[in-house]
Design an enzyme around this catalytic site. Sequence first.
Site: not given
Length: 265
Positions: A145, A158
């Site tokens: 990501s 995250y």
Amino acid sequence: MANDRLVGKNVLITGASGGIGAEMAYLCAESGARLILMARSLDKLEQLKQNIEARYGVEVLIYQLDVSDTNAIETVFSEVLQALGHVDVLVNNAGFGIFRPAHESTIDEIKGMFEVNVVGLITATSMVLPKMRERRFGHIINIASQAGKMATPKSSVYSATKHAVLGYSNSLRMELADLGVYVTTVNPGPIATNFFNIADEKGTYLQNIKRWVLKPEYVAGQVVERMLTKTREINLPRWMNAASILYTLFPRVVERVGKRAFNQK
């Protein structure tokens, strides 16, 4: 556009029941690959298998798997290797995130994200690596990501998991550099998938950034097009990756200038 390099190759995708996982499955099937699809939802996998086989006539093997369970990964991957002998392309796509301020994140949420996004990914990779090294052929594709490059508020855990994925992938790439095995990280920005059903419970973040959200079929196409090529990273969208590079070079400036945008979660 079909990827001719995939004809007859064994492509394994985790988290394949929806989103970019399912989109990649369709594109790999169009390219003539044999598919091994894994996810927690067996019903969704069975429907996906039927659709792909009816449309493309390729072989599709499906396995129910929760990648937070390392014992299950070892068992299921062993079955695959016993049946097929090897995996040519592994796409570690399974993952999830929960957006909360750091002090509100529960221990269970923290463990869950690391178990799936990091430990599960590493375990799955370790299962296919010996044969890839032996054959001197293969491709590991880890869905990371942009959050792994540039952390923002409410994504501390995250982002930490995706930082870990990038670190693992970078080291692995160097280990395999002379063995003909490629390692690619995919670093997308927000994608319009069910990811946000968990990550963004209130829906405000997705609403705030809707003009920048990527379509899953576009991301899947970018990944499948580069399968079995020596691609270090796939960064989407390009402007967001440029911001990540600036953040690496000038973190204080970017944090100050981007404060308003970062706090849209």
